[in-house]
Design an enzyme around this catalytic site. Structure first.
Site, short mmCIF file in Angstrom:
data_model
loop_
_atom_site.label_atom_id
_atom_site.label_comp_id
_atom_site.label_asym_id
_atom_site.label_seq_id
_atom_site.Cartn_x
_atom_site.Cartn_y
_atom_site.Cartn_z
CG HIS A 19 -1.90 -1.12 1.23
ND1 HIS A 19 -3.25 -0.94 1.06
CD2 HIS A 19 -1.73 -2.46 1.40
CE1 HIS A 19 -3.87 -2.10 1.11
NE2 HIS A 19 -2.96 -3.04 1.33
CG ASP A 116 -4.91 2.13 1.75
OD1 ASP A 116 -5.87 1.36 1.60
OD2 ASP A 116 -3.75 1.82 1.42
CB SER A 291 6.20 -7.30 1.28
OG SER A 291 4.87 -6.81 1.16
CD GLN A 353 8.35 -7.75 -8.03
OE1 GLN A 353 8.58 -8.66 -7.25
NE2 GLN A 353 7.14 -7.26 -8.23
CD1 TRP A 371 -3.30 -2.62 -8.60
CD2 TRP A 371 -3.77 -4.45 -9.79
NE1 TRP A 371 -3.82 -2.20 -9.80
CE2 TRP A 371 -4.12 -3.32 -10.56
CE3 TRP A 371 -3.96 -5.72 -10.33
CZ2 TRP A 371 -4.66 -3.41 -11.84
CZ3 TRP A 371 -4.51 -5.82 -11.61
CH2 TRP A 371 -4.85 -4.68 -12.35
CG ASP A 392 -5.62 -7.69 -4.60
OD1 ASP A 392 -5.03 -8.10 -3.58
OD2 ASP A 392 -5.03 -7.05 -5.49
CD GLN A 393 -2.03 -12.00 -2.95
OE1 GLN A 393 -1.89 -13.21 -2.79
NE2 GLN A 393 -1.47 -11.11 -2.14
#
Length: 473
Positions: A19, A116, A291, A353, A371, A392-393
């Site tokens: 986030h 958020d 993470s 990454q 995401w 959400d994955q």
């Protein structure tokens, strides 16, 4: 007549790396556009993020500040104890936020809060102080739309599931007919989820509708059907993704090769870049489960043998805290064994990454389908094998495989035979077919952040409207 107030935006992320990263990207972009911005972390994450790359903001207009999350310093703040964090956010952190905003710490006075989407305390306190609030949901539009439909599914008797058959088709999500199985819905739809966690995230979703606008880290060409459904709930939506790519295009990026990625709470092991330089073009499978996700020793070994058996070189990000439910000493010993460098494999605690995915040696991405990772794979044009775990994955991975057709969905299984088969399909048998789709989607992402792209224009519109808010507040 009272003078218009100087625009001052408070950006409030949920205290987790996935986030923090996109919201810090947004904060930098807003500051680069000339807005005064305060990025408000927790003390715990502020200490972790400051010593590295993001310590130097793009301009004097961006301040990095922090407040307490109400938990003791030695609290792990892990998924296993997330309920303690969520409760503390609602109580102690909310009080600390209110104190921050009414004290001299927030000078000049904040004129807009960007909270958020699971930090409704930002909306609560903004309303108390008569300050407009904007909600920023850091996952996909397809997942957000699904969240909003969950109460309807419950009313219609579709949730909770009447049995354990997760492969049964699931109907009723507008824009996704014939696409979903039960296992493809967000993890809060599964019976194993604690009811209080379910209520928390549903309450947070409903609270978003009290904001005056919605920001999403996506782009119009990627999720147009879902965005059209969300437009029935939010009158003002700003799609400004992929944010990390927009930051680079706007010259406030962090792709220097010398600093930590924006929002990283982990120390990156850059030696993996040297190792990648020695590998053949498009030969390497990059593996990272993000993470937060933890895996069991059995899952770890199935992935390991599957990757070794496929005969492809691989780079695996395996955090020190990645093994679930094991003796700490035993876990460290196992990780040490796996991290012995060999010609065809490299294991590191954390990697840069975006740079890894952009490297010419990388040809595939085995991911948890977070995401941020999904967007980073799209921007880099690297096809994916998806092994989703939470939030959400699950639905992201279905869109990757069945809507955008830029990867393969391996959810809910990880035996070595399946891992080997999936890698061979991605890197060999279906490579041409998947890469054709990926090239198209990746080009659309690049267009969206170009000078005339939809995300660039939406960012300009957001900045303009925040300035108007400051003039009228």
């Amino acid at each position: 007549m009272e003078e218009p107030r100087e625009p001052h935006v408070l950006v409030l992320p949920f205290p987790a790396q996935g986030h923090i990263k996109p919201m810090l990207c947004l904060a930098k972009l807003l500051a680069a556009a000339g807005l005064r911005v305060t990025f408000l972390n927790t003390h715990h994450n502020h200490r972790r993020i400051l010593p590295r790359g993001p310590s130097s903001p793009p301009s004097s207009l961006l301040r990095l500040e922090s407040i307490s999350d109400g938990l003791p310093d030695d609290h792990p703040r892990s998924l296993e104890r997330i309920e303690e964090l969520l409760l503390s956010i609602k109580t102690a952190m909310k009080a600390a936020l209110r104190e921050f905003l009414v004290s001299k710490s927030a000078e000049p006075p904040v004129t807009c809060v960007i909270a958020d989407g699971i930090m409704s305390i930002g909306i609560d306190v903004a309303e108390e102080l008569s300050v407009p609030a904007i909600s920023f949901r850091t996952f996909s539009a397809c997942c957000l739309w699904t969240y909003f439909c969950i109460p309807t599914f419950i009313h219609e008797g579709k949730l909770p599931f009447p049995d354990d058959d997760l492969d049964k088709e699931f109907h009723g999500l507008l824009g996704a007919e014939g696409l979903l199985r039960r296992r493809d819905l967000p993890s809060i739809c599964r019976s194993a989820i604690a009811i209080n966690l379910y209520r928390y995230f549903m309450d947070e979703t409903i609270a978003m509708t009290r904001a005056c606008a919605l920001i999403l880290n996506t782009f119009d060409a990627l999720e147009a059907p879902m965005l059209s459904h969300l437009a029935t709930i939010f009158t003002d939506i700003y799609t400004i993704g992929p944010l990390h790519a927009l930051a680079v295009k706007s010259h406030v990026g962090h792709f220097s090769g010398r600093s930590e990625s924006v929002g990283s709470l982990q120390m990156e092991d850059r030696s993996c870049m040297v190792w990648l330089n020695s590998q053949a073009s498009r030969s390497v499978v990059y593996v990272s489960f993000g993470s937060l996700v933890k895996i069991t020793v059995d899952q770890l070994m199935e992935f390991w043998h599957g990757l070794v058996n496929c005969g492809r070189p691989f780079l695996w990000v395996l955090r020190e805290d990645a093994i679930l439910g094991e003796n700490e000493e035993k876990a460290r010993s196992l990780l040490s064994e796996l991290k012995v460098v060999s010609e065809g494999r490299r294991v590191v605690d954390w990697a840069p990454q975006e740079e890894v995915l952009a490297h010419a040696a990388v040809g595939g991405f085995l991911t948890h389908s977070g995401w941020n990772s999904t967007l980073e794979g799209i921007v880099a044009g690297i096809p994916m094998i998806c092994w989703p775990r939470i939030a959400d994955q699950q639905i992201n991975s279905r869109w990757v495989s069945e809507v955008w057709k830029i990867g393969l969905d391996m959810k809910d299984t990880c035996d070595r035979s399946t891992v080997e088969t999936m890698v061979r399909l991605l890197m060999d048998d279906k490579k041409e077919e998947i890469m054709k789709s990926m090239a198209r989607i990746s080009a659309l992402s690049s267009d969206s952040v170009g000078p005339e792209g939809s995300s660039s224009k939406n960012l300009e519109r957001l900045v303009k409207n925040i300035r108007k808010i400051g003039q009228t507040s």
